[in-house]
Design an enzyme around this catalytic site. Structure first.
Site, short mmCIF file in Angstrom:
data_model
loop_
_atom_site.label_atom_id
_atom_site.label_comp_id
_atom_site.label_asym_id
_atom_site.label_seq_id
_atom_site.Cartn_x
_atom_site.Cartn_y
_atom_site.Cartn_z
N LYS A 1 -10.56 -3.20 -2.42
CA LYS A 1 -11.80 -1.40 -2.88
C LYS A 1 -11.39 -0.18 -3.60
O LYS A 1 -11.56 0.81 -4.16
CB LYS A 1 -12.46 -1.15 -1.57
CG LYS A 1 -13.39 -2.24 -1.32
CD LYS A 1 -13.96 -1.23 0.06
CE LYS A 1 -13.96 -2.12 1.17
NZ LYS A 1 -12.57 -2.30 2.03
N LYS B 1 0.75 -1.15 -0.42
CA LYS B 1 -0.01 0.14 0.14
C LYS B 1 0.65 1.23 -0.11
O LYS B 1 0.47 2.31 -0.60
CB LYS B 1 -0.67 -0.24 1.54
CG LYS B 1 -2.46 -0.86 1.39
CD LYS B 1 -3.17 -1.06 2.10
CE LYS B 1 -4.20 -1.76 1.57
NZ LYS B 1 -5.16 -1.79 2.94
N LYS C 1 -4.45 -8.77 -6.52
CA LYS C 1 -5.77 -9.23 -5.83
C LYS C 1 -6.86 -7.49 -5.83
O LYS C 1 -6.78 -7.11 -6.26
CB LYS C 1 -5.44 -8.54 -4.06
CG LYS C 1 -6.74 -8.59 -3.09
CD LYS C 1 -6.32 -8.31 -1.44
CE LYS C 1 -6.71 -7.46 -1.31
NZ LYS C 1 -8.31 -6.53 -1.00
P1 ATP Z 1 -9.06 -2.26 0.39
O1 ATP Z 1 -8.21 -2.17 -1.12
O2 ATP Z 1 -8.92 -0.48 1.03
O3 ATP Z 1 -7.82 -3.13 1.39
P2 ATP Z 1 -10.01 -4.03 0.58
O4 ATP Z 1 -10.77 -4.42 -1.14
O5 ATP Z 1 -8.86 -5.21 1.34
O6 ATP Z 1 -9.86 -2.56 0.60
P3 ATP Z 1 -10.27 -4.74 3.11
O7 ATP Z 1 -11.96 -4.13 4.13
O8 ATP Z 1 -9.73 -4.42 3.60
O9 ATP Z 1 -11.73 -4.68 1.86
O10 ATP Z 1 -11.17 -5.84 3.55
C1 ATP Z 1 -12.26 -6.83 3.92
C2 ATP Z 1 -12.12 -7.75 4.48
O11 ATP Z 1 -12.32 -8.40 2.38
C3 ATP Z 1 -10.71 -8.62 4.76
O12 ATP Z 1 -10.99 -9.70 4.94
C4 ATP Z 1 -10.05 -9.08 3.13
O13 ATP Z 1 -9.30 -10.21 3.60
C5 ATP Z 1 -11.64 -9.62 2.77
N1 ATP Z 1 -10.95 -9.27 1.48
C6 ATP Z 1 -10.46 -7.88 0.67
N2 ATP Z 1 -10.37 -7.65 -0.20
C7 ATP Z 1 -10.01 -9.20 -0.85
C8 ATP Z 1 -10.17 -10.57 -2.13
N3 ATP Z 1 -9.82 -9.87 -3.32
N4 ATP Z 1 -10.56 -11.22 -1.64
C9 ATP Z 1 -10.75 -11.99 -0.52
N5 ATP Z 1 -11.04 -11.76 0.15
C10 ATP Z 1 -10.92 -10.12 0.35
MG MG Z 2 -7.75 -4.60 2.86
#
Ligand code: ATP
Ligand code: MG
Length: 352
Positions: A217, A121, A214
């Site tokens: 968001k 990040k 991955k």
């Molecule tokens: P950011 O990019 O802001 O970190 P994010 O998409 O990683 O957002 P988080 O809020 O950090 O979302 O994560 C929320 C939950 O979703 C966590 O348990 C994380 O492990 C899961 N998660 C996030 N992205 C994935 C993915 N691509 N596949 C499976 N699980 C995910």
């Molecule tokens: Mg995340």
């Protein structure tokens, strides 16, 4: 505060950093819903975590409020029951920040500098990353341990952070062992070792544009992810545009190994349908991607459509969402207050 072993409790959080996507749903929220049947669950909208990234990414105050309500709406739309379990936003319970400070003095700099999420990040401009982003996993340990949570459903990307939470719990128990026993916790184990629950066929959903990254968001490309609030046309368009390779789909699972984009789409289909990848390949192996993608659009729209529609309805009523968060925060605060009293006694802080 029970002075015997803690009972099982589930805790997990989702950041209000932007559009919730299929990865959040399959990797985390689907499990959150299932675990309600067997555990006491606490699900948190982690707004303190959201401000660790620049405002250009988290969107600033108005967006943060909107996103906080949207994640709450997603929890409810997906089937989380905020009456039977606890749904709240992190900043309404001050114990998260308080315990994180104490854990800052337990965790070691060397531990944090190994965290891959920070490296990813922060990117190349590490000097300019917030201190909060570096400290993110310590706050996450506080989130979990404030409630003595024993099980933490997360996606695969959070495995390393969970290991750090376990290390922090263990070091706290060791550092303060005598004091813990002196305060009547006879086994000397004040904090449990939280276990990650990383299960299912889609623990790491990958970007639709790049099968080695991955789905996130915070990815600047909206085409990289399927958002829970995307309408049917947008979902169809994104799946049709999703990166693939020129080969037909393999008939055996091992044929997916060198093909990350194909592997990802098959995994998504399998997870949405609740079947194995082998079963998906049994049906679509040898065929063209276009046929498979049409089927995937149907499955994705059928599963996500009703959730997105319910979310859109719920966010129209911010007063209702706020009341859920207020009620959940009160109930979370009651548990957190007990932990913080005991932690203060154990550490040696004088309190009235
Ligand atoms: P950011 O990019 O802001 O970190 P994010 O998409 O990683 O957002 P988080 O809020 O950090 O979302 O994560 C929320 C939950 O979703 C966590 O348990 C994380 O492990 C899961 N998660 C996030 N992205 C994935 C993915 N691509 N596949 C499976 N699980 C995910
Ligand atoms: Mg995340």
């Amino acid at each position: 505060m029970q002075k015997t072993k803690t009972k099982t409790r589930v805790f997990s959080g989702v950041q209000p950093t932007g559009n919730l996507h299929l990865g959040n749903y399959l990797g985390a929220i689907v499990r959150f819903v299932e675990l309600q049947r067997t555990h006491d669950c606490i699900y948190c909208v982690v707004d303190l975590h959201a401000i660790t990234v620049p405002m250009s990414v988290c969107g600033g105050p108005t967006e943060l409020r909107r996103n906080t309500r949207e994640v709450t709406a997603a929890f409810i739309a997906a089937g989380i029951d905020p009456k039977k379990h606890i749904v709240f936003n992190q900043s309404q319970v001050s114990g998260h920040a308080e315990l994180a400070w104490i854990f800052n003095c337990v965790a070691r700099v060397g531990w944090l500098s190994r965290m891959t999420q920070f490296k990813e990040k922060a990117g190349k401009d590490r000097e300019n990353a917030s201190v909060g982003l570096y400290d993110y996993p310590v706050l996450m340990a506080a989130d979990i341990l404030l409630y003595h949570a024993t099980h933490v459903p997360v996606g695969e990307d959070q495995k390393q952070h969970l290991e750090l939470s376990r290390d922090i719990a263990q070091k706290f128990n060791n550092d303060f062992g005598d004091s813990i026993r002196g305060h009547g916790f006879n086994d000397g184990l004040f904090f449990p070792q939280p276990e990650p629950l990383i299960t299912g066929p889609a623990t790491r959903v990958m970007s639709l544009r790049d099968g080695t990254k991955k789905m996130s968001k915070s990815d600047s490309s909206d085409n990289s992810r399927i958002n829970l609030i995307d309408d049917a046309d947008t979902i169809a368009q994104k799946i049709r545009k999703a990166k693939t390779d020129p080969e037909p789909l393999p008939s055996e699972e091992k044929g997916l190994t060198p093909r990350p984009e194909a592997d990802n789409l098959v995994g998504i289909y399998a997870a949405l349908q609740g079947v194995s990848k082998a079963e998906v390949l049994g049906q679509f192996g040898g065929g063209q991607f276009s046929t498979f993608k049409t089927a995937l659009v149907d499955v994705a729209v059928a599963k996500l459509g009703p959730i997105g529609a319910e979310m859109k309805k719920l966010v129209q009523d911010p007063v209702y969402i706020n009341s859920i968060l207020a009620d959940g925060s009160q109930r979370a605060q009651a548990i957190a207050a007990e932990t913080m009293k005991a932690v203060k006694d154990i550490v040696g802080f004088v309190r009235a």
